[in-house]
Design an enzyme around this catalytic site. Structure first.
Site, mmCIF file in Angstrom:
data_model
loop_
_atom_site.group_PDB
_atom_site.id
_atom_site.type_symbol
_atom_site.label_atom_id
_atom_site.label_comp_id
_atom_site.label_asym_id
_atom_site.label_seq_id
_atom_site.Cartn_x
_atom_site.Cartn_y
_atom_site.Cartn_z
ATOM 1 N N GLU A 186 -4.416 -12.245 -2.879
ATOM 2 C CA GLU A 186 -5.111 -12.506 -1.467
ATOM 3 C C GLU A 186 -6.240 -11.415 -1.589
ATOM 4 O O GLU A 186 -5.936 -10.162 -1.328
ATOM 5 C CB GLU A 186 -4.179 -12.418 -0.555
ATOM 6 C CG GLU A 186 -4.592 -12.646 0.999
ATOM 7 C CD GLU A 186 -3.946 -12.481 2.007
ATOM 8 O OE1 GLU A 186 -2.902 -11.511 1.911
ATOM 9 O OE2 GLU A 186 -3.717 -13.203 3.201
ATOM 10 N N GLU A 191 5.775 -13.386 8.407
ATOM 11 C CA GLU A 191 4.509 -14.231 8.551
ATOM 12 C C GLU A 191 3.512 -13.274 7.476
ATOM 13 O O GLU A 191 2.950 -12.313 8.082
ATOM 14 C CB GLU A 191 3.880 -14.382 9.782
ATOM 15 C CG GLU A 191 4.751 -15.391 10.776
ATOM 16 C CD GLU A 191 4.668 -16.671 10.403
ATOM 17 O OE1 GLU A 191 4.085 -17.335 9.590
ATOM 18 O OE2 GLU A 191 5.537 -17.569 11.392
ATOM 19 N N LYS A 244 4.256 -3.485 18.401
ATOM 20 C CA LYS A 244 3.514 -2.662 17.811
ATOM 21 C C LYS A 244 2.356 -3.049 17.034
ATOM 22 O O LYS A 244 2.428 -3.738 16.041
ATOM 23 C CB LYS A 244 4.541 -1.947 16.488
ATOM 24 C CG LYS A 244 3.888 -0.439 16.129
ATOM 25 C CD LYS A 244 2.682 -0.155 15.648
ATOM 26 C CE LYS A 244 2.499 -0.500 14.363
ATOM 27 N NZ LYS A 244 1.142 -0.298 13.761
HETATM 28 P P1 NAD Z 1 -0.530 -4.714 6.909
HETATM 29 O O1 NAD Z 1 0.663 -5.193 6.302
HETATM 30 O O2 NAD Z 1 -1.151 -3.400 6.543
HETATM 31 O O3 NAD Z 1 -0.225 -4.100 8.331
HETATM 32 C C1 NAD Z 1 0.646 -5.232 9.519
HETATM 33 C C2 NAD Z 1 1.206 -4.310 10.487
HETATM 34 O O4 NAD Z 1 2.381 -3.631 9.960
HETATM 35 C C3 NAD Z 1 0.184 -3.215 11.233
HETATM 36 O O5 NAD Z 1 0.849 -2.991 12.489
HETATM 37 C C4 NAD Z 1 0.637 -1.882 10.277
HETATM 38 O O6 NAD Z 1 0.635 -0.764 11.113
HETATM 39 C C5 NAD Z 1 2.106 -1.914 10.239
HETATM 40 N N1 NAD Z 1 2.625 -1.337 9.129
HETATM 41 C C6 NAD Z 1 1.916 -0.849 8.175
HETATM 42 N N2 NAD Z 1 2.872 -0.042 7.356
HETATM 43 C C7 NAD Z 1 4.080 -0.059 7.806
HETATM 44 C C8 NAD Z 1 5.526 0.360 7.327
HETATM 45 N N3 NAD Z 1 5.752 1.040 6.615
HETATM 46 N N4 NAD Z 1 6.594 -0.099 8.286
HETATM 47 C C9 NAD Z 1 6.388 -0.781 9.270
HETATM 48 N N5 NAD Z 1 5.165 -1.238 9.858
HETATM 49 C C10 NAD Z 1 4.029 -0.744 9.044
HETATM 50 O O7 NAD Z 1 -1.072 -6.023 7.269
HETATM 51 P P2 NAD Z 1 -2.712 -5.953 7.578
HETATM 52 O O8 NAD Z 1 -3.740 -5.402 6.400
HETATM 53 O O9 NAD Z 1 -2.877 -5.390 9.069
HETATM 54 O O10 NAD Z 1 -2.853 -7.456 7.582
HETATM 55 C C11 NAD Z 1 -3.317 -8.084 6.766
HETATM 56 C C12 NAD Z 1 -2.158 -9.113 6.114
HETATM 57 O O11 NAD Z 1 -1.655 -9.724 6.965
HETATM 58 C C13 NAD Z 1 -2.672 -10.020 5.246
HETATM 59 O O12 NAD Z 1 -1.873 -10.332 4.105
HETATM 60 C C14 NAD Z 1 -2.807 -11.211 6.071
HETATM 61 O O13 NAD Z 1 -2.635 -12.511 4.986
HETATM 62 C C15 NAD Z 1 -1.421 -11.133 6.723
HETATM 63 N N6 NAD Z 1 -1.317 -11.974 7.759
HETATM 64 C C16 NAD Z 1 -0.278 -13.177 8.004
HETATM 65 C C17 NAD Z 1 -0.214 -13.988 8.889
HETATM 66 C C18 NAD Z 1 0.843 -14.986 9.091
HETATM 67 O O14 NAD Z 1 0.927 -15.501 10.200
HETATM 68 N N7 NAD Z 1 1.063 -15.418 8.113
HETATM 69 C C19 NAD Z 1 -1.283 -13.810 10.170
HETATM 70 C C20 NAD Z 1 -2.213 -12.579 10.077
HETATM 71 C C21 NAD Z 1 -2.245 -11.824 8.889
#
Ligand code: NAD
Length: 481
Positions: A379, A246, A171
């Site tokens: 962050e 992650e 997804k």
């Molecule tokens: P996010 O948590 O908003 O979204 C990540 C994913 O989760 C998206 O596909 C989103 O559609 C999905 N999602 C959102 N709400 C959900 C729910 N209720 N249930 C299931 N899935 C849901 O994060 P983002 O804004 O896309 O990314 C930024 C964050 O990701 C930052 O905190 C960043 O540090 C982290 N990140 C971590 C790594 C790592 O490898 N540690 C890598 C990249 C990004």
């Protein structure tokens, strides 16, 4: 207008409604993407289960490896197209998108090779019992990825899962789903059985939540924010399945007075401007030993002020943020920071026709940031660095560990003891010495401690993450020598 479907059981599926995927460099619509929801997730999980039981689980590792290698060959053929798509969808500079495509290709090559040397153990307990272990796939794995590195992270999580014999439902994030769909198409062309890799774009609270809560999922991998990671973790707990998390970071560069500053500076700059600071492992804190503070901040500021902004495909030094929401978030933090520390440079760019409609933000430096400040602890996920000074090793370690996160850290020093002491003391999943990121090689295990998550992606550890151990003990008949 380009339309992007879901890929379920090898078929292109339209869910009945679309969502708009915006170009962050212009704010205009880039593509219409099918809005997958619980029904599509259900279908994808069923298809994955059928393929798992029908063929994939029992496919020989060498055969799985052959298909994954073919995937990497086809990705290499499409490398420029993938990079272009990624650059348009995320806004990242084209050369960064090309580098991302190269790393994504490497994941498939690496895990194709790794699975061919994935063995169990024999355990010598006694002469009349033969004990060995098997490394088995979990079954159907769910993968929820963010928008910042969709191609790299998509490859990083599905390549080891497929290699280990799992079937996947991927997804992608609603802000940047395009390369994930392309990856699904390449998989089919490479001969991956239909249903082994299903891609369902959609909103997080719809498709994402449905995937996390689905009773047919045997393992979840989530990359994204701490808040959503906690929700996914709770959903996994309801079905007692493992979850790899992650999450975010607030990673420090620690620059000691004896460091080679000329070598450190470009790397320190890149660690926070890469992907406009929207990198989980961004070097968003700069901890500087007092004697080199003034020189470092002055040089850093000068370099930040020379960074060119522009649309990703024009290959500037730095592209836009991903969305209006992200721009608002970064602006809010920077406004807050002005009351907490000294704002040296950065902020919203002045009006410029080339940047019109895009979500641009200048590289921003805050100096004399107290460790208790919000901008030192949370962050921001933008091109914003918080500078704090330290006096000695103890204070450096204490500052490095003073946030809830623990993803990566870098130590800049010429002193070998300082390097090793800091590497031991810093709470992080990866510690770099006189470098940062080390080109992000697929070979290096990656993941966090504390609220940065748990479990490891990448490297051989990333392959083991998608397997479970079965122990077999067999009584040996007496009388056989
Ligand atoms: P996010 O948590 O908003 O979204 C990540 C994913 O989760 C998206 O596909 C989103 O559609 C999905 N999602 C959102 N709400 C959900 C729910 N209720 N249930 C299931 N899935 C849901 O994060 P983002 O804004 O896309 O990314 C930024 C964050 O990701 C930052 O905190 C960043 O540090 C982290 N990140 C971590 C790594 C790592 O490898 N540690 C890598 C990249 C990004």
């Amino acid at each position: 207008m380009n339309r992007y479907p879901a890929l379920i059981n090898g078929e292109e599926v339209n869910a009945g409604a679309d969502f708009e995927d915006l170009d962050p460099s212009t704010g205009e619509i880039l593509a219409e993407v099918t809005r997958g929801g619980p029904q599509e997730i259900d279908d994808a999980v069923a298809a994955a289960r059928q393929t798992l039981e029908g063929t994939w689980r029992r496919t020989r590792p060498a055969e799985r490896a052959r298909i994954l290698r073919r995937m990497s060959d086809l990705m290499r053929r499409d490398r420029d197209r993938l990079a272009d798509l990624e650059s348009r969808d995320t806004g990242k500079p084209l050369r960064q998108a090309r580098a991302d495509a190269d790393v994504a290709i490497r994941y498939f090559e690496f895990y194709a090779s790794a699975v061919e040397v994935l063995y169990g153990e024999t355990i010598p307990v006694s002469s009349d019992v033969f004990i060995y272990t098997l490394r088995e796939p979990f079954g159907v794995t769910g993968h929820i990825i963010p928008w910042n590195y969709p191609l790299q992270i998509g490859a990083r999580t599905v390549a080891p899962a497929l290699a280990a014999g799992n079937c996947c439902v991927l997804k992608p994030a609603e802000e940047a789903p395009l390369t994930a769909v392309h990856l699904g198409r390449i998989a089919l062309e490479a001969g991956l059985p239909p249903g082994a890799l299903n891609v369902v774009p959609g909103y997080g609270e719809e498709a994402g939540a449905a995937l996390a809560a689905h009773p047919g999922i045997d393992h979840l991998s989530f990359t994204g924010s701490v808040e959503v990671g906690a929700l996914v973790s709770k959903a996994a707990a309801d079905h007692v399945i493992p979850v790899t998390l992650e999450l975010g970071g607030k990673s420090p560069n620690l620059v000691f007075a004896d460091a080679d500053l000329e070598a450190a500076l470009p790397v320190v700059v890149n660690s926070i401007i890469q992907n406009a600071g929207q990198t989980c492992s961004a070097g968003s804190r700069l901890l500087v030993q007092a004697p080199v503070h003034d020189r470092l901040v002055e040089e850093l500021t000068g370099r930040f002020q020379k960074i060119s902004l522009g649309p990703g495909p024009a290959d500037p030094d730095m592209g836009p943020l991903i969305s209006a929401t992200q721009l608002e978030r970064v602006t809010r933090y920077v406004d807050l920071g002005k009351g907490e520390a000294h704002a040296v440079t950065g902020g919203r760019p002045p009006d410029d026709a080339r940047l019109k409609g895009g979500f641009f933000f200048l590289p921003t430096v805050f100096d004399h940031v107290p460790p208790s400040a919000v901008i030192a602890r949370e962050e921001i996920f933008g091109p914003v660095v918080a500078v704090t000074t330290f006096s000695d090793l103890d204070e450096a370690a204490q500052l490095a560990n003073s946030t809830d996160f623990g993803l990566v850290a870098a130590v800049w020093t010429r002193n070998v003891s300082t390097a090793h002491v800091m590497a031991r003391e810093i709470q992080a999943g990866q510690v770099f010495v006189n470098t940062y990121g080390a080109s992000g090689g697929p070979e290096m295990p990656f993941g966090g401690v504390k609220r940065s998550g748990h479990g490891r992606e990448k490297g051989f550890a990333g392959l083991l993450e998608y397997t479970q151990v079965k122990t077999v003990a067999m009584k040996i008949e007496p009388g056989v020598a």
